[in-house]
Design a protein around this motif. Structure first.
Motif, PDB file in Angstrom:
ATOM      1  N   LEU A  88      53.666  -4.611  33.234  1.00  0.00           N
ATOM      2  CA  LEU A  88      54.733  -3.644  33.472  1.00  0.00           C
ATOM      3  C   LEU A  88      54.799  -3.171  34.922  1.00  0.00           C
ATOM      4  O   LEU A  88      55.886  -2.887  35.436  1.00  0.00           O
ATOM      5  N   LYS A  89      53.639  -3.082  35.589  1.00  0.00           N
ATOM      6  CA  LYS A  89      53.592  -2.360  36.867  1.00  0.00           C
ATOM      7  C   LYS A  89      53.274  -3.196  38.105  1.00  0.00           C
ATOM      8  O   LYS A  89      53.783  -2.896  39.191  1.00  0.00           O
ATOM      9  N   VAL A  90      52.409  -4.203  38.008  1.00  0.00           N
ATOM     10  CA  VAL A  90      51.950  -4.858  39.240  1.00  0.00           C
ATOM     11  C   VAL A  90      52.057  -6.381  39.204  1.00  0.00           C
ATOM     12  O   VAL A  90      51.433  -7.071  40.018  1.00  0.00           O
ATOM     13  N   GLN A  91      52.841  -6.918  38.308  1.00  0.00           N
ATOM     14  CA  GLN A  91      52.937  -8.362  38.178  1.00  0.00           C
ATOM     15  C   GLN A  91      53.447  -9.037  39.451  1.00  0.00           C
ATOM     16  O   GLN A  91      53.145 -10.199  39.722  1.00  0.00           O
ATOM     17  N   GLU A  92      54.232  -8.293  40.267  1.00  0.00           N
ATOM     18  CA  GLU A  92      54.825  -8.888  41.466  1.00  0.00           C
ATOM     19  C   GLU A  92      53.819  -9.097  42.595  1.00  0.00           C
ATOM     20  O   GLU A  92      54.069  -9.876  43.519  1.00  0.00           O
TER      21      GLU A  92
END
Length: 306
Positions: A184-188
């Motif tokens: 949700l938060k740091v996949q990029e």
């Protein structure tokens, strides 16, 4: 961002690369359980975790420096702190403490109830669908885990063993939550960068707890203890968790987490060979069910023609 997506897509298209990564990390994680248990002969469980994840974080930070990745953007610091706390600090503080009461093989089985929790959370928070085949595979895998554990999890165990097993189940839930939060938060973020900084935050948390709980405990430094620290820190932590983040970014959560059911099979095998822990008929049947569950979960749903 486009370059990152193209890279992810190329990995998705190469099934051999994905499953090669899964097989590699599950073997390394399975073997690491033996070393985690054996390390208790030389130092306290929290001290070992401090060394392990301290080495792992330093290794990854050096790689980030060599590749000139720099610091993550400010908006990622809080999510990375939360992931480091859940996935590194909470999971391994609980697991290492529990290993004083529970065998390495059985501990690995309990921790890898994680796919069940991750799959359920993914349906709710990631809008992933549990297809009939994936549901069937997950159920077969979980039955395999229960078969390996045997009924002694419910009867005939002393309070210390039951307490240790409960701690590991809590660790499994914590790991599952961190998996969802990562997506949700740091996949990029670049996978090495995400792994490095979550591990750094987790290692700091473990170190603080270690100072409070084990500051006066003896530490025996020799060839064996150094090997345990380096193997689990560099390979089982720095390398494996980076590959794990990569896998979670390119395949769905259910597929990624079900595949980790291979870890307790390797954990039980290595524990039997190296620690002389008993390999029962229940373990063999349960391991076979886990493999069947993984195969079923990966089967493609037949298309319905109208």
């Amino acid at each position: 961002m486009t370059k990152q997506r193209n890279s992810n897509q190329s990995i998705v298209n190469n099934k051999g690369l994905v499953w090669g990564g899964i097989l590699t990390i599950t073997i390394l994680w399975g073997y690491a359980w033996v070393l985690m248990k054996a390390s208790l002969e030389y130092m306290g469980p929290l001290t070992f975790s401090s060394f392990r994840f301290g080495i792992g974080a330093i290794t990854l930070l050096l790689i980030c420096w060599l590749f000139k990745l720099g610091l993550p953007q400010k908006r990622y610091w809080k999510p990375l702190f939360i992931i480091g706390t859940l996935q590194t600090a909470v999971v391994f503080l609980l697991v290492m403490f529990a290993l004083m009461f529970v065998g390495a093989g059985k501990s690995s089985v309990l921790l890898y109830s994680m796919p069940m929790w991750s799959s359920l959370l993914a349906v709710k928070f990631l809008d992933e669908k549990l297809t009939p085949l994936k549901t069937t595979g997950l159920i077969i895998g979980m039955i395999g885990l229960l078969t390996i554990l045997g009924w002694d999890i419910f009867t005939g165990q002393n309070a210390e063993v039951i307490f240790g097993e409960l701690l590991i189940i809590i660790a499994a839930i914590s790991w599952a939550i961190s998996n969802i939060y990562y997506r949700l938060k740091v996949q990029e973020l670049p996978k090495i960068q995400a792994s490095a900084f979550q591990m750094l935050f987790g290692a700091v948390g473990i170190f603080i707890v270690t100072l409070i709980m084990e500051s006066g405990h003896s530490i025996e430094i020799n060839f064996h203890s150094i090997y345990y620290i380096l193997f689990t820190g560099v390979l089982a932590s720095a390398f494996c968790f980076t590959v794990w983040f990569m896998i979670m970014s390119v395949v769905d959560m259910v597929t990624a987490t079900i595949s980790t059911l291979l870890v307790p099979i390797f954990g039980l095998l290595f524990s039997s060979l190296l620690l002389k822990e008993q390999l029962t008929i229940g373990v063999i049947i349960g391991s076979s069910l886990i493999l069947i569950g993984i195969i079923v979960a990966q089967m493609k749903q037949p298309r319905v023609k109208y």
